[in-house]
Design a protein around this motif. Sequence first.
Motif, short mmCIF file in Angstrom:
data_model
loop_
_atom_site.label_atom_id
_atom_site.label_comp_id
_atom_site.label_asym_id
_atom_site.label_seq_id
_atom_site.Cartn_x
_atom_site.Cartn_y
_atom_site.Cartn_z
N ALA A 143 50.11 47.11 43.75
CA ALA A 143 50.99 46.71 44.64
C ALA A 143 50.65 46.95 46.17
CB ALA A 143 52.27 47.70 44.39
N LYS A 144 49.43 47.76 46.40
CA LYS A 144 48.99 47.76 47.54
C LYS A 144 48.03 46.51 48.03
CE LYS A 144 49.19 52.84 47.08
NZ LYS A 144 48.24 54.07 46.90
N PHE A 145 47.73 45.71 47.36
CA PHE A 145 46.91 44.69 47.68
C PHE A 145 47.69 43.23 47.51
CE2 PHE A 145 44.28 47.81 45.47
CZ PHE A 145 43.33 47.80 46.20
N VAL A 146 47.26 42.40 48.22
CA VAL A 146 47.56 40.82 47.98
C VAL A 146 46.74 40.45 46.77
CG1 VAL A 146 47.38 38.46 48.70
CG2 VAL A 146 48.06 40.52 50.41
N ARG A 147 47.40 40.14 45.81
CA ARG A 147 46.63 39.58 44.19
C ARG A 147 46.78 38.23 44.28
NH1 ARG A 147 49.54 42.95 39.87
NH2 ARG A 147 48.30 41.94 38.66
N THR A 148 45.55 37.59 43.77
CA THR A 148 45.10 36.35 43.33
C THR A 148 44.53 36.24 41.93
OG1 THR A 148 44.67 34.18 44.06
CG2 THR A 148 43.04 35.90 44.69
N LYS A 149 44.77 34.98 41.04
CA LYS A 149 44.25 35.18 39.91
C LYS A 149 43.63 33.92 39.88
CE LYS A 149 46.58 36.43 36.23
NZ LYS A 149 47.55 36.99 34.99
N LEU A 150 42.36 33.84 39.50
CA LEU A 150 41.52 32.70 39.86
C LEU A 150 41.00 32.31 38.33
CD1 LEU A 150 39.36 33.02 43.26
CD2 LEU A 150 41.66 31.95 42.34
N TYR A 151 41.34 31.18 37.67
CA TYR A 151 40.75 30.89 36.27
C TYR A 151 39.37 30.27 36.66
CZ TYR A 151 45.08 32.58 34.17
OH TYR A 151 46.13 33.15 33.64
N THR A 152 38.52 30.44 35.66
CA THR A 152 37.03 30.08 35.61
C THR A 152 36.84 29.39 34.60
OG1 THR A 152 35.94 32.02 34.88
CG2 THR A 152 36.62 31.69 37.58
N ASP A 153 37.46 29.09 33.48
CA ASP A 153 36.94 28.40 32.44
C ASP A 153 37.93 27.04 32.08
OD1 ASP A 153 39.40 29.78 31.59
OD2 ASP A 153 38.74 30.46 29.55
N GLY A 154 38.25 26.58 32.78
CA GLY A 154 39.17 25.25 32.70
C GLY A 154 38.43 24.28 33.27
N GLU A 155 38.52 23.12 32.76
CA GLU A 155 37.69 22.08 33.02
C GLU A 155 37.98 21.31 34.48
OE1 GLU A 155 37.07 19.18 29.85
OE2 GLU A 155 37.19 20.64 28.27
N GLY A 156 37.16 20.78 35.34
CA GLY A 156 37.43 20.19 36.56
C GLY A 156 37.75 21.15 37.45
N GLU A 157 38.16 20.57 38.51
CA GLU A 157 38.55 21.47 39.79
C GLU A 157 40.05 21.81 39.59
OE1 GLU A 157 37.17 22.53 42.46
OE2 GLU A 157 35.20 21.62 41.72
N PRO A 158 40.58 23.14 39.72
CA PRO A 158 39.92 23.93 40.73
C PRO A 158 38.78 25.07 40.26
CG PRO A 158 41.95 24.88 40.26
CD PRO A 158 42.01 23.50 39.38
N TYR A 159 38.81 25.05 38.69
CA TYR A 159 38.28 25.94 37.86
C TYR A 159 36.66 25.99 38.05
CZ TYR A 159 42.80 24.83 35.37
OH TYR A 159 43.85 24.69 35.30
N GLU A 160 36.03 24.75 38.17
CA GLU A 160 34.82 24.77 38.59
C GLU A 160 34.25 25.55 39.96
OE1 GLU A 160 33.57 20.98 37.73
OE2 GLU A 160 33.72 21.18 35.72
N GLY A 161 35.28 25.03 41.03
CA GLY A 161 35.04 25.61 42.24
C GLY A 161 35.24 27.10 42.20
N PHE A 162 36.07 27.70 41.29
CA PHE A 162 36.38 29.19 41.27
C PHE A 162 34.97 29.78 40.55
CE2 PHE A 162 41.22 28.55 41.05
CZ PHE A 162 41.19 28.19 42.28
N LYS A 212 32.13 28.71 40.44
CA LYS A 212 30.97 28.39 41.47
C LYS A 212 31.01 29.72 42.56
CE LYS A 212 28.81 25.35 44.62
NZ LYS A 212 28.83 24.09 45.17
N MET A 213 32.33 29.67 43.13
CA MET A 213 32.55 30.93 44.09
C MET A 213 32.28 32.26 43.74
SD MET A 213 35.87 32.14 46.31
CE MET A 213 36.84 32.43 44.80
N GLN A 214 32.50 32.43 42.33
CA GLN A 214 32.40 33.73 41.69
C GLN A 214 30.78 34.10 41.59
OE1 GLN A 214 34.08 34.51 37.59
NE2 GLN A 214 32.90 36.18 37.38
N GLU A 215 30.16 32.95 40.94
CA GLU A 215 28.65 33.19 40.93
C GLU A 215 27.90 33.33 42.13
OE1 GLU A 215 25.29 30.85 38.30
OE2 GLU A 215 26.79 29.70 39.12
N GLU A 216 28.32 32.56 43.13
CA GLU A 216 27.60 32.54 44.53
C GLU A 216 27.88 33.86 45.09
OE1 GLU A 216 28.75 28.92 46.52
OE2 GLU A 216 27.58 27.83 45.37
N LYS A 217 29.15 34.27 45.02
CA LYS A 217 29.33 35.57 45.99
C LYS A 217 29.19 36.88 45.17
CE LYS A 217 33.13 37.12 49.06
NZ LYS A 217 32.32 37.35 50.28
#
Length: 101
Positions: A34-53, A55-60
Motif C-alpha cells: 500500500a506504500k507504493f504506486v502499483r502497476t501490473k505489466l503483462y508480457t506474454d500477450g501478442e502484439g502491443e502493448p505486451y511486446e513493448g512491456f 522489451k522494456m523488462q529485458e532492456e531495463k
Amino acid sequence: NKRLFIDFTGYTCTNCRWMEVNMFTRPKVGDELAKFVRTKLYTDGEGEPYEGFQKMQEEKFSTVALPLYAILDGDGKTIATFPGLTRDENEFIRFLQAGLK
C-alpha cells in the motif's frame, strides 16, 4: 511522492498467480504494498502493448523471466528487484521495505 512497484506478469504464469493469491493477500505484505504506486505489466500477450512491456523488462532488467517485481523511484531509477516466487513472507517484506529506503 511514492515509489513505483512494477509487477511484470503473464497470463500463463503459474508462479505469478501463486504470488498474487498467496503472498500479496497476506496482511503484512498488503500493508507494505500500500506504500507504493502499483502497476501490473503483462508480457506474454501478442502484439502491443505486451511486446513493448517485455522489451522494456529485458532492456531495463536483463531478463524476461516471470514474475519479476521492480521498485523504481520518481526518476525511473531502479531501487530494488525481486525475481521469481517466494513462500517466505519475511523475505518479500524485506524486499519491499528496501525499496522504500
